[in-house]
Each structure stands twice: as structure tokens, then as C-alpha cells.
Enzyme design. Structure first.
Site, PDB file in Angstrom:
ATOM      1  N   MET A  94       0.807  -1.231   0.000  1.00 47.67           N
ATOM      2  CA  MET A  94       0.000   0.000   0.000  1.00 47.67           C
ATOM      3  C   MET A  94       0.839   1.281   0.000  1.00 47.67           C
ATOM      4  SD  MET A  94      -2.911  -1.308  -0.228  1.00 47.67           S
ATOM      5  CE  MET A  94      -3.972  -2.688   0.209  1.00 47.67           C
ATOM      6  N   LEU A  97       5.543   3.825  -4.895  1.00 52.72           N
ATOM      7  CA  LEU A  97       6.956   3.765  -5.303  1.00 52.72           C
ATOM      8  C   LEU A  97       7.093   4.585  -6.584  1.00 52.72           C
ATOM      9  CD1 LEU A  97       7.250  -0.059  -4.731  1.00 52.72           C
ATOM     10  CD2 LEU A  97       8.479   1.671  -3.399  1.00 52.72           C
ATOM     11  N   ASN A 111       1.416  -6.492 -10.057  1.00 51.56           N
ATOM     12  CA  ASN A 111       0.539  -6.062  -8.956  1.00 51.56           C
ATOM     13  C   ASN A 111      -0.777  -6.801  -9.082  1.00 51.56           C
ATOM     14  OD1 ASN A 111      -0.510  -4.299  -6.826  1.00 51.56           O
ATOM     15  ND2 ASN A 111      -1.680  -3.282  -8.436  1.00 51.56           N
ATOM     16  N   HIS A 113      -4.725  -6.347  -8.275  1.00 51.75           N
ATOM     17  CA  HIS A 113      -5.700  -5.298  -7.947  1.00 51.75           C
ATOM     18  C   HIS A 113      -7.081  -5.947  -7.812  1.00 51.75           C
ATOM     19  CE1 HIS A 113      -7.360  -1.309  -7.676  1.00 51.75           C
ATOM     20  NE2 HIS A 113      -8.315  -1.709  -8.496  1.00 51.75           N
TER      21      HIS A 113
HETATM   22  C1  GAR Z   1      -5.889  -7.511  -1.728  1.00 50.73           C
HETATM   23  O1  GAR Z   1      -7.276  -7.540  -1.933  1.00 50.73           O
HETATM   24  C2  GAR Z   1      -5.208  -6.781  -2.864  1.00 50.73           C
HETATM   25  O2  GAR Z   1      -5.802  -7.016  -4.110  1.00 50.73           O
HETATM   26  C3  GAR Z   1      -5.409  -5.351  -2.436  1.00 50.73           C
HETATM   27  O3  GAR Z   1      -5.193  -5.352  -1.052  1.00 50.73           O
HETATM   28  C4  GAR Z   1      -5.540  -6.640  -0.520  1.00 50.73           C
HETATM   29  C5  GAR Z   1      -4.378  -7.173   0.270  1.00 50.73           C
HETATM   30  O4  GAR Z   1      -4.707  -8.351   0.947  1.00 50.73           O
HETATM   31  N1  GAR Z   1      -4.515  -4.483  -3.145  1.00 50.73           N
HETATM   32  C6  GAR Z   1      -4.845  -3.260  -3.534  1.00 50.73           C
HETATM   33  O5  GAR Z   1      -5.903  -2.751  -3.275  1.00 50.73           O
HETATM   34  C7  GAR Z   1      -3.769  -2.534  -4.335  1.00 50.73           C
HETATM   35  N2  GAR Z   1      -4.339  -1.435  -5.056  1.00 50.73           N
HETATM   36  P1  GAR Z   1      -3.596  -9.371   1.460  1.00 50.73           P
HETATM   37  O6  GAR Z   1      -2.587  -8.578   2.301  1.00 50.73           O
HETATM   38  O7  GAR Z   1      -4.376 -10.329   2.329  1.00 50.73           O
HETATM   39  O8  GAR Z   1      -2.972 -10.029   0.278  1.00 50.73           O
END
Ligand code: GAR
Length: 211
Positions: A94, A97, A111, A113
Site C-alpha cells: 500500500m 513507489l 501487482n 488489484h
Molecule cells: C488484496 O485484496 C489486494 O488485491 C489489495 O489489497 C488486498 C491485500 O490483501 N490491493 C490493492 O488494493 C492494491 N491497489 P492481502 O494482504 O491479504 O494479500
């Protein structure tokens, strides 16, 4: 045997996507990929415990220890280059970079998403906010996307996508969990395997799968 491709997974939270990668590796589903490093943007995140339990080296590169995005990105680049990393996976990472990292790893950063890009993506769309926006719009289908990372947020070439049904009674949390289970935890390891086995080619900002 093909050469091992060292993978670094960057995390900021619970690390369920990291776990999906660890599980895929354990069943031989990452091809030539090997997770050799997990880097967290802050201390104490559960993803680091998942790395330790799997015997994978975990490091903390805390965003708050750096004055700027540029200084943080340079430190991250130096760490990953120094470790001989081939592929960088942003798995719920989060922290922003900058191009220093993208230039050091051209089309070598992916990544995951939690929506079907180009819907519900870009600045401010992360974690539960993505699912709140999807429910506010009333979409009937959402899903997940794995893409290469380029300087423009969430705009890099798309590797894999998977659609997931939205239910009328969904909350952001229930939708998030269904999208993780049915899409993210499947397409992220699959995209990593395709990359590590040399099966992805980028042309004109599009990804093609080589057989
Ligand atoms: C996941 O749903 C991922 O897709 C999202 O954060 C969550 C992390 O969960 N990422 C974003 O929103 C990036 N823009 P995790 O730590 O359990 O993998």
C-alpha cells in the site's frame, strides 16, 4: 532444468495473497519461480509471520523511516537489485513507489488489484475502498486483475483477469473475501508462474501468452 527466478513479494498487511503464492510454490505451481524475499512497508504485519512460517526471509523497509517517496524507492531498488531479484510482486503493498524502481525492473513488477481494471482503479482505489466503490455503483460483476506495474497507477499491461459475481446482500468485506477466494488467490500465482517460465511477452502495452 531452466534457471531459478528469484521472486520478492512486497506486502503491507495480512498477506493472504503472499500465502497463496507460498502454497502454490509448495505444490510446485510457481514453475521456475522461487520466493526468496518478503519485504514489508511497516513492522508487525501478519504477512511477515506467514513468511517466517514458510522459512522465507522477511525484511522491513519502513516507509516512515524515509523522508520522501524518492528516497524510499531508491532504498527498495537497492535492496531488490542487491538480492538478485528477477520478479517483484506487489501483494497488497500500500505504499507508493516511483520510477526508480520501475526503471530498474522494466516489466518485472506485477501487482494484484481487486477489481476488473479499468474499473475502480487508480489513485485512492485500494483495499476495501475498491469494493465500497463497486457496491456504490451497483455493478453485478467485479473481479481481480494482475498487471505489470508502470509509472501510471494501475495502468500497466494486463496479464490476467477473473470475474466474480456481486451479490445484492454483499458488504465490502464479503465482496472482498469472495474476490480474493475466487480470483486473486488463483490468478496471482498463475501470472507469476507464466512470468517465471518465460511465457509472457509485452507488445504495444498488451500482454501476449507464449505457448
Ligand atoms: C488484496 O485484496 C489486494 O488485491 C489489495 O489489497 C488486498 C491485500 O490483501 N490491493 C490493492 O488494493 C492494491 N491497489 P492481502 O494482504 O491479504 O494479500
Amino acid at each position: 532444468m531452466a534457471e531459478i527466478q528469484k521472486i520478492a513479494v512486497l506486502v503491507s498487511g495480512g498477506g493472504t495473497n503472499l500465502q497463496a503464492l507460498i502454497d502454490a510454490q509448495a505444490r510446485g505451481a510457481l514453475g521456475c519461480g522461487k520466493i526468496s524475499l518478503v519485504v514489508a512497508s511497516k513492522p508487525g504485519v501478519y504477512a511477515l509471520e506467514r513468511a517466517a512460517a514458510a522459512g522465507i526471509e522477511g525484511r522491513v523497509l519502513a516507509r516512515k523511516d524515509f523522508d520522501s517517496i524518492a528516497a524510499y524507492s531508491a532504498a527498495m531498488r537497492d535492496l531488490l537489485v542487491g538480492e538478485g531479484i528477477r520478479l517483484v510482486v506487489l501483494a497488497g503493498f500500500m505504499t507508493i513507489l516511483d520510477e526508480q524502481l520501475f526503471e530498474a525492473f522494466p516489466y518485472r513488477i506485477v501487482n494484484v488489484h481487486p477489481a476488473l481494471i479499468p474499473s475502480f482503479c487508480g489513485k485512492g482505489f485500494y483495499g476495501l475502498h475498491v469494493h465500497e466503490a463497486a457496491l456504490a455503483k451497483g455493478v453485478k460483476v467485479s473481479g481481480a486483475t494482475v498487471h505489470f506495474v508502470t509509472p501510471e497507477c494501475d495502468a500497466g499491461p494486463i496479464i490476467l483477469q477473473k470475474a466474480v459475481e456481486v451479490h445484492e446482500e454483499d458488504t465490502p468485506e464479503s465482496l472482498q473475501l469472495r474476490i480474493m477466494r475466487e480470483a486473486e488467490w488463483k490468478i496471482l500465482p498463475e501470472a507469476v508462474r507464466l512470468f517465471c517460465d518465460g511465457r509472457l511477452e509485452v507488445r504495444d502495452n498488451k500482454v501476449y501468452k507464449k505457448s
